[in-house]
Design an enzyme around this catalytic site. Sequence first.
Site, PDB file in Angstrom:
ATOM      1  CE  LYS A 149    -121.070  75.982 -37.460  1.00  0.00           C
ATOM      2  NZ  LYS A 149    -121.757  77.259 -37.609  1.00  0.00           N
ATOM      3  CG  ASP A 169    -122.982  79.709 -35.096  1.00  0.00           C
ATOM      4  OD1 ASP A 169    -122.018  80.485 -35.256  1.00  0.00           O
ATOM      5  OD2 ASP A 169    -122.956  78.515 -35.460  1.00  0.00           O
TER       6      ASP A 169
END
Length: 285
Positions: free
Chosen positions: A77, A113
């Site tokens: 990420k 997220d």
Amino acid sequence: MLAAMTATISGTTRVVGILGDPISHTLSPRMHNAAYAALGLDYVYVPFHADPARIGDVVRSIRTLGIAGFNVTVPYKEKVLRYLDERTSAAEAIGAVNTIWLRKGAITGDNTDAPGFHQALVDHRVRTRGQRVLVVGAGGSSRAVLFSLLERGAADVVVANRTVSKARALLQRFDPEGARSRAVGLDALTDRDFLATRTLVVNCTSVGLHGARYLDYEVSATPQGCVHYDLAYGAKLTAFLAAAHRRGRPVIDGRHMLVHQGALAFRHFTGRKAPVDVMLAALMG
Ligand code: ATR
């Protein structure tokens, strides 16, 4: 099911993937492919066990292979950031992305997220504003959680981590003045006076998955209505949520966050609104 899916792959099918290492545990293909089938979209979603030494090449395959987009999971990420042409403001602020796609010719990264974490709270009628939160863990997944909590007005956020310096470094980014947050060690999880002040506890560690024990944690010291939210998920309740549930505390399973981050990514990949109910059913089934 598989035969039905592969029979629909043709020369025009668009490919979406998820990049991770390891990747075999992912539930994202199940959720996205169910959504494509429900909307009759000519897309397929596949897992890629990406090579860490070639992650830049993998990101560029959006151009070289015409991949419609990628979700990005542990440990990529943050690593993919340098290969992007553009980042959304959320990705910039959080310093991590979970979704990349081609937007007007630019390889763009977003972090869905944080809004996914928030939407699961909304679904469970939990407001962020005014919450006194305990966040357990200071790894990659804590970033989006801390960003969301502090941006949306949590009253006070305590991050407990085995390595306290990592929690401190994260808070330096998201609350540089330290006005509403502090970093502590895992002994906070057995400090009954402290736990009695919490209204929301979020587990951002992978401890207690697949039948393993959770950390030493005195859930009974939290107030009766204290919401327990686990980012991790398995086929059944994680050890953290199972303990909270046994004591009658409200729980939020990580699959609710998974579905909402996925729904926002779906929109980037396809331009269509995601069928959230179909995706959640695919995860829960
Ligand atoms: P993710 O990106 O999913 O958050 P990560 O970056 O590996 O994963 O972070 C894992 C988190 O779980 C960290 O907070 C880690 O604590 P450290 O920062 O001290 O490493 C925590 N963690 C993992 N295993 C643990 C264990 N056995 N006991 C306590 N904490 C643990």
